[in-house]
Design an enzyme around this catalytic site. Structure first.
Site: not given
Ligand code: NAP
Ligand code: HSE
Length: 431
Positions: A15, A133, A188, A206
């Site tokens: 994200v 959400v 993913g 959510k």
């Molecule tokens: P992700 O790909 O795992 O990325 C997490 C990032 O945060 C990475 O860059 C990681 O660093 C950094 N990080 C995590 N913990 C850390 C810490 N303790 N100290 C410093 N850096 C830290 O996660 P994501 O999929 O982008 O999701 C991020 C948020 O958005 C979550 O709350 C998730 O629920 C929400 N979200 C995600 C999606 C989706 O489609 N992915 C949709 C809606 C909401 P490194 O890169 O160095 O490891």
């Molecule tokens: N794991 C979640 C999903 C990502 O499948 O909808 C978005 O919150």
């Protein structure tokens, strides 16, 4: 042109990378909206040496959270690192340093949203969380602004892409649960540990957020009754189809006379219901308002750019509030005291699949039990199970209370003629 607004980002994963892409790629449109450029000042990561999917000046990366939340140059902190403990601590720090915050963190908002929103308000800061959400669907803004003049009585959501993807593939192609879960992980959508997806917890978080906003009532995560999809079989999906239904993992939030119920569970919907057509990893939220009637909001529930779109839209709102000097004012306390329905007040139809002895008297034992509880059948199917002395009975009941249904369910399991209750699901369809 006014001085630029600087953003600090906590996290540069799926994200966070999307946020940088949108801020850089849509700069012209953003300047038109907010009247000044947006610059990314600092980005927190775990490991600054890890290769990144977006180009970023190495000097902007840091492994120290205070470089973001306590940075005097940063006006707005975007939290996209995920997790609860550290994310909460950094958001609290950011608010105490008078930084506005935007987050995508549903886990955190479902558990500590009320506390963080209060803190934001006390510090005259904004805290927006549209992306938490249904990723790219602007459903929070819809509830808080678009439908604010109405009284919402029901919301039903497909708010987890992973489980919708799994159920769609199992239903359409007869694929096995394990096979499709693996595919969802490779694509993913699934969380790194998919337990919270398939056990319904991600959707429950959510729904707690949606119910709190839609009903203006503090709904906690523990108020949400949760059941995931791990026990759904291709046989169940096959029978649903035969009876004109689609099985989906549905979050239901319903209010009657001020009392609410919120749940997440595999649910049968008639094929003509708009949510039945929401397939693959897509999300949708159906909202019924007393004045507006039926509405439905559909789109991608996850993914880098869809989720980042919601985040940067929140950022635009924050920047407009900053310009008007009204940050922290949009946060309102819930209007209503929480009142949850009892099991006698929760009404629904149910689907049951039974394995029974294929002999005289079986059917009458089952129908007598239902008659005793004053429940009639809406649909019924009986088929022999080849090479056994068993038959399969599929029942869709008429409306009954959860309390009565649970009693029947228990009694069915005790009947001699019933070898097993193979599956049991809620059936929805109305307002
Ligand atoms: P992700 O790909 O795992 O990325 C997490 C990032 O945060 C990475 O860059 C990681 O660093 C950094 N990080 C995590 N913990 C850390 C810490 N303790 N100290 C410093 N850096 C830290 O996660 P994501 O999929 O982008 O999701 C991020 C948020 O958005 C979550 O709350 C998730 O629920 C929400 N979200 C995600 C999606 C989706 O489609 N992915 C949709 C809606 C909401 P490194 O890169 O160095 O490891
Ligand atoms: N794991 C979640 C999903 C990502 O499948 O909808 C978005 O919150």
């Amino acid at each position: 042109m006014e001085k630029s607004i600087s953003v600090g980002i906590l996290g540069l994963g799926t994200v966070g990378s999307g946020v940088i892409q949108i801020i850089e790629g849509h700069q012209k449109e953003l300047i038109h909206q907010v009247g000044c450029p947006i610059t990314v000042e600092k980005v927190l990561v775990r490991d600054i040496n890890k290769p990144r999917s977006v180009e970023i000046d190495e000097e902007k990366l840091t492994e120290k959270a205070e470089d973001v939340y306590a940075n005097p140059e940063v006006d707005v902190v975007i939290e996209v690192m995920g997790g609860i403990k550290e994310a909460k601590e950094y958001i609290i720090q950011a608010l105490q340093h008078k930084k506005n915050v935007v987050t995508a963190n549903k886990d955190l908002m479902a558990l500590h949203g009320a506390e963080l929103l209060r803190l934001a308000s006390e510090n005259n800061c904004d805290l927006y969380y549209e992306a938490s959400v249904a990723g790219g669907i602007p459903i929070i803004r819809t509830l808080v602004e678009g439908l604010s003049s109405d009284r919402i009585t029901k919301m039903m959501g497909i708010v987890n892409g992973t489980t919708n993807f799994i159920l769609t593939k199992m239903s359409k192609f007869g694929s096995s649960y394990d096979e499709v879960l693996k595919e969802a992980q490779e694509l993913g959508f699934a969380e790194s540990d998919p337990t919270s997806d398939v056990e319904g917890l991600d959707a429950a978080r959510k729904m707690a957020i949606l119910a709190t906003l839609g009903f203006s009532m503090d709904i906690d995560l523990e108020d949400v009754v949760v059941r995931g999809i791990t026990t759904v079989t291709t046989d169940d999906l096959h029978y649903c189809e035969q009876l004109g239904y689609t099985l989906k993992l549905i979050g239901i939030a319903e209010r009657n006379e001020g009392r609410v119920e919120v749940s997440v569970q595999p649910t049968l919907l008639p094929n003509e219901h708009p949510l039945s057509a929401v397939n693959d990893e897509f999300n949708a939220v159906y909202v019924y308002g007393e004045a507006v009637g039926e509405t439905m909001f559909y789109g991608p529930g996850a993914g880098s750019l869809p989720t980042a779109t919601s985040i940067v839209s929140d950022l635009v709102t924050v920047m407009k509030n900053m310009r008007l000097g009204v940050t922290g004012r949009s946060i309102t306390a819930p209007l209503h005291e929480k009142q949850l329905k009892t099991d006698e007040e929760i009404e629904s139809k149910y689907f049951l699949r039974l394995h029974v002895a294929d002999k005289a008297g079986t059917f009458s034992s089952i129908t007598s039990l239902f008659a005793e509880h004053d429940i009639s059948f809406e649909k019924l199917l009986q088929l022999p199970i080849e090479e056994t002395e068993l038959a399969e009975i599929i029942i869709i009941t008429h409306q009954t209370t959860k309390k009565t249904y649970e009693n029947i369910y228990k009694r069915l399991n005790e009947l001699d003629v019933v070898q097993s209750v193979e599956s049991s699901y809620r059936v929805e369809g109305g307002k």
